[in-house]
Scaffold this active site. Structure first.
Site, mmCIF file in Angstrom:
data_model
loop_
_atom_site.group_PDB
_atom_site.id
_atom_site.type_symbol
_atom_site.label_atom_id
_atom_site.label_comp_id
_atom_site.label_asym_id
_atom_site.label_seq_id
_atom_site.Cartn_x
_atom_site.Cartn_y
_atom_site.Cartn_z
ATOM 1 N N ARG A 118 0.862 -1.189 0.000
ATOM 2 C CA ARG A 118 0.000 0.000 0.000
ATOM 3 C C ARG A 118 0.895 1.236 0.000
ATOM 4 N NH1 ARG A 118 -2.288 3.024 4.986
ATOM 5 N NH2 ARG A 118 -3.376 4.685 3.911
ATOM 6 N N TYR A 149 -3.263 1.456 15.853
ATOM 7 C CA TYR A 149 -2.058 1.594 16.682
ATOM 8 C C TYR A 149 -2.387 1.338 18.151
ATOM 9 C CZ TYR A 149 0.345 3.151 12.541
ATOM 10 O OH TYR A 149 0.908 3.176 11.292
ATOM 11 N N ASN A 155 -6.580 1.588 10.295
ATOM 12 C CA ASN A 155 -5.200 1.739 10.771
ATOM 13 C C ASN A 155 -5.261 1.606 12.279
ATOM 14 O OD1 ASN A 155 -4.672 2.414 8.141
ATOM 15 N ND2 ASN A 155 -4.006 4.507 8.556
ATOM 16 N N GLU A 159 -6.665 8.347 7.261
ATOM 17 C CA GLU A 159 -6.880 8.914 8.597
ATOM 18 C C GLU A 159 -7.397 10.351 8.563
ATOM 19 O OE1 GLU A 159 -3.469 8.275 11.077
ATOM 20 O OE2 GLU A 159 -3.689 6.106 11.007
ATOM 21 N N HIS A 172 -2.766 10.910 1.217
ATOM 22 C CA HIS A 172 -2.114 10.685 2.513
ATOM 23 C C HIS A 172 -1.488 12.018 2.950
ATOM 24 C CE1 HIS A 172 -0.471 7.274 5.194
ATOM 25 N NE2 HIS A 172 -0.173 8.400 5.806
ATOM 26 N N GLU A 216 -2.873 -0.295 8.210
ATOM 27 C CA GLU A 216 -1.649 0.045 8.961
ATOM 28 C C GLU A 216 -1.720 -0.575 10.345
ATOM 29 O OE1 GLU A 216 -0.439 4.199 9.360
ATOM 30 O OE2 GLU A 216 -1.100 4.601 7.307
HETATM 31 C C1 BG6 Z 1 -0.422 6.918 10.963
HETATM 32 C C2 BG6 Z 1 -0.108 7.536 9.620
HETATM 33 O O1 BG6 Z 1 -1.190 7.836 11.643
HETATM 34 O O2 BG6 Z 1 0.610 6.711 11.847
HETATM 35 C C3 BG6 Z 1 1.319 7.311 9.167
HETATM 36 O O3 BG6 Z 1 -1.002 7.088 8.652
HETATM 37 C C4 BG6 Z 1 2.245 7.540 10.329
HETATM 38 O O4 BG6 Z 1 1.578 8.144 8.078
HETATM 39 C C5 BG6 Z 1 1.934 6.500 11.390
HETATM 40 O O5 BG6 Z 1 3.600 7.526 10.014
HETATM 41 C C6 BG6 Z 1 2.845 6.550 12.595
HETATM 42 O O6 BG6 Z 1 2.847 7.811 13.160
HETATM 43 P P1 BG6 Z 1 4.160 8.486 13.684
HETATM 44 O O7 BG6 Z 1 3.724 9.778 14.246
HETATM 45 O O8 BG6 Z 1 4.709 7.593 14.729
HETATM 46 O O9 BG6 Z 1 5.042 8.597 12.510
#
Ligand code: BG6
Length: 484
Positions: free
Chosen positions: A80, A299, A297, A168, A122, A380
């Protein structure tokens, strides 16, 4: 539900990795490319770490063939990446060199058996659109976006099946228009909600356009999702978590999937004079578009509690909906009276203080699917960490392997519970530029030898996690069972 004995990923599961143009390409003023809002914003003093920018990034623009060879050797099924709009239509007109670059990238991927997944946006809006129209605060930008999308749908639609509209939206609108930590460097919530509405329209219109032009393509947004849980089982904490989920997640997902804004939030915004105009035609546009999948995405999630007793007592609001009572024209943020974020004592944190919550991925997937009933593509998920080269030029990133293993086990649990997941893109393939954290916060399976200050040779060095992921893909995830 657990997957103690057999971990099953669907046949043809898209094992992949992701990136974004500004973060990897470099060549920011080559090949006919015009500046984007990120090219300019990164030059403002104090906005990015050590003034880092994407001028060279990791030079994927010149080294994409080498990078794709590494992807192929890793068994990657999908990659991607995003198109830099300012490379394709630098000043509103098509730049053939830009199209040729992406055409070559796509062809090289396909020649190596890797399915391209193309993100249209993006975060790197052409600066000219910001200057001329005020960027996402103008409906002219929606028209420009549709023109750009039509060009790339027509150019690459014969080879690209998967398209991502916006990356995002929740992140770039709030960081760009509320916290002034992304371009366009604005801190004004009224403007944020207005811009967000126009991005929703752009998202809907581009989905409808794609369906018209490319009936076999699949298109959806990539949303930064984090499930919010209550700190305790106190009923008011549970209510706080409901509101936080509405504000942080469903505020966007409801629009993407059903074409409507959650009324609860609309009421709150009206009370704070943060509401925005939604015409009948807008509603029709939003309702007419339906994504084919939801990109998630992931995290981390969040934890909240009810607003503190002080806030409640000051307002004499205890035991009732604060927004029914707060008639004094107060100007707090919309979230202020509804929930307070707290950290979760059960979770470890990354080097950058992000909570690590693999089970949160299972929860997110199950909840999103139950609510919206669309296939999900993890577009992601990854770990930003300090990586160090050993004396023999290796990177033993066992922590990253652990991170991926734990998240993939929870992904498998969600699949076992019935969630249709199309694929999984780790963030990221190579190390790349972190928007605000420079080059030290490393996410890749492949180390890129450069620092914030020194571009060096940009040598690519596969990390231990690279070989682990390679073997995992080769067995379609079965290795997770063996490792348990
Ligand atoms: C996501 C984005 O929010 O997080 C990415 O889509 C980004 O582009 C990734 O790099 C990680 O965030 P960071 O702030 O740790 O680089």
């Amino acid at each position: 539900m657990n997957t103690e004995n057999a971990i099953q990923f669907p046949e043809g599961f898209l094992w992949g990795a992701a990136s974004a143009a500004y973060q990897v390409e470099g060549a920011s003023a080559e090949g006919g490319k015009a500046p984007s809002i990120w090219d300019n914003f990164s030059q403002l003093p104090g906005k990015t770490k050590n003034g880092t920018d994407g001028k060279v990034a990791v030079d994927h623009y010149h080294r994409f063939r080498e990078d794709i060879q590494l992807m192929a050797k890793m068994n990657l099924k999908t990659y991607r990446f995003s198109l830099a709009w300012s490379r394709v239509l630098p000043n509103g007109e098509v730049n053939q060199e830009g199209l040729d670059f992406y055409g070559a990238l796509i062809d090289e991927l396909i020649a190596n058996g890797i399915e391209p997944v193309v993100t249209l946006y993006h975060w790197d809006l052409p600066q000219a659109l910001q200057d001329e129209y005020g960027g996402w605060e103008s409906r002219e930008t929606i028209q420009a976006f549709l023109k750009y999308a039509e060009v790339v749908f027509k150019e690459f639609g014969d080879r690209v099946r998967y398209w991502v509209t916006f990356n995002e939206q929740n992140v770039f609108t709030s960081l760009g228009y509320r916290w002034a930590s992304h371009p366009p460097n604005v801190s004004d919530m009224k403007r944020m909600y207005q811009a967000n509405h126009l991005v929703n329209l752009a998202n809907a219109e581009v989905i409808s356009l794609c369906h018209r032009l490319l009936p076999d393509a699949l298109i959806g947004p990539s949303f930064g999702y984090g499930e919010v849980v209550p700190e305790t089982c106190h009923p008011q904490d549970v209510v706080a978590a409901m509101d936080a989920n509405l504000f942080n997640n469903d505020w966007w997902l409801e629009v993407y999937c059903r074409g409507t804004y959650p009324q609860r939030i609309m009421n709150v915004l009206k009370q704070l004079d943060l509401d925005f105009e939604v015409t009948a035609a807008d509603t029709a546009t939003l309702k007419a578009a339906k994504p084919d999948f939801l990109g998630i995405n992931y995290y981390h999630g969040g934890t909240v509690r009810r607003p503190s007793a002080t806030v409640m007592n000051e307002k004499n609001l205890e035991m009732t909906d604060p927004y029914l009572m707060a008639a004094d024209g107060q100007k707090e943020t919309p979230e202020h009276l509804l929930f307070q974020s707290v950290s979760n004592p059960y979770l470890a944190k990354t080097d950058w203080g992000w909570e690590i919550d693999p089970v949160g991925l299972q929860i997110a997937l199950r909840n999103v699917y139950e609510k919206y009933q669309l296939p999900i593509f993890i577009t992601e998920n990854g770990l930003g960490a300090f990586d160090t080269l050993t004396s023999t030029d290796e990177i033993d990133d066992d922590y990253r392997i652990t991170f991926y293993r734990e998240h993939l086990l929870e992904l498998a649990n969600a699949i076992a519970c019935g969630v249709p997941v199309i694929g999984y893109c780790a963030w990221s393939f190579t190390d790349l530029l972190s928007w605000l954290n420079g080059y030290e916060k490393r996410y890749g399976f492949v180390y890129v030898d450069r620092t914030d200050e020194d571009v060096r040779e940009l040598k690519r060095i596969p990390k231990k996690s690279y070989f682990w992921y390679r073997d995992l893909i080769a067995k379609n995830g079965q290795q997770l069972t063996e490792e348990k």
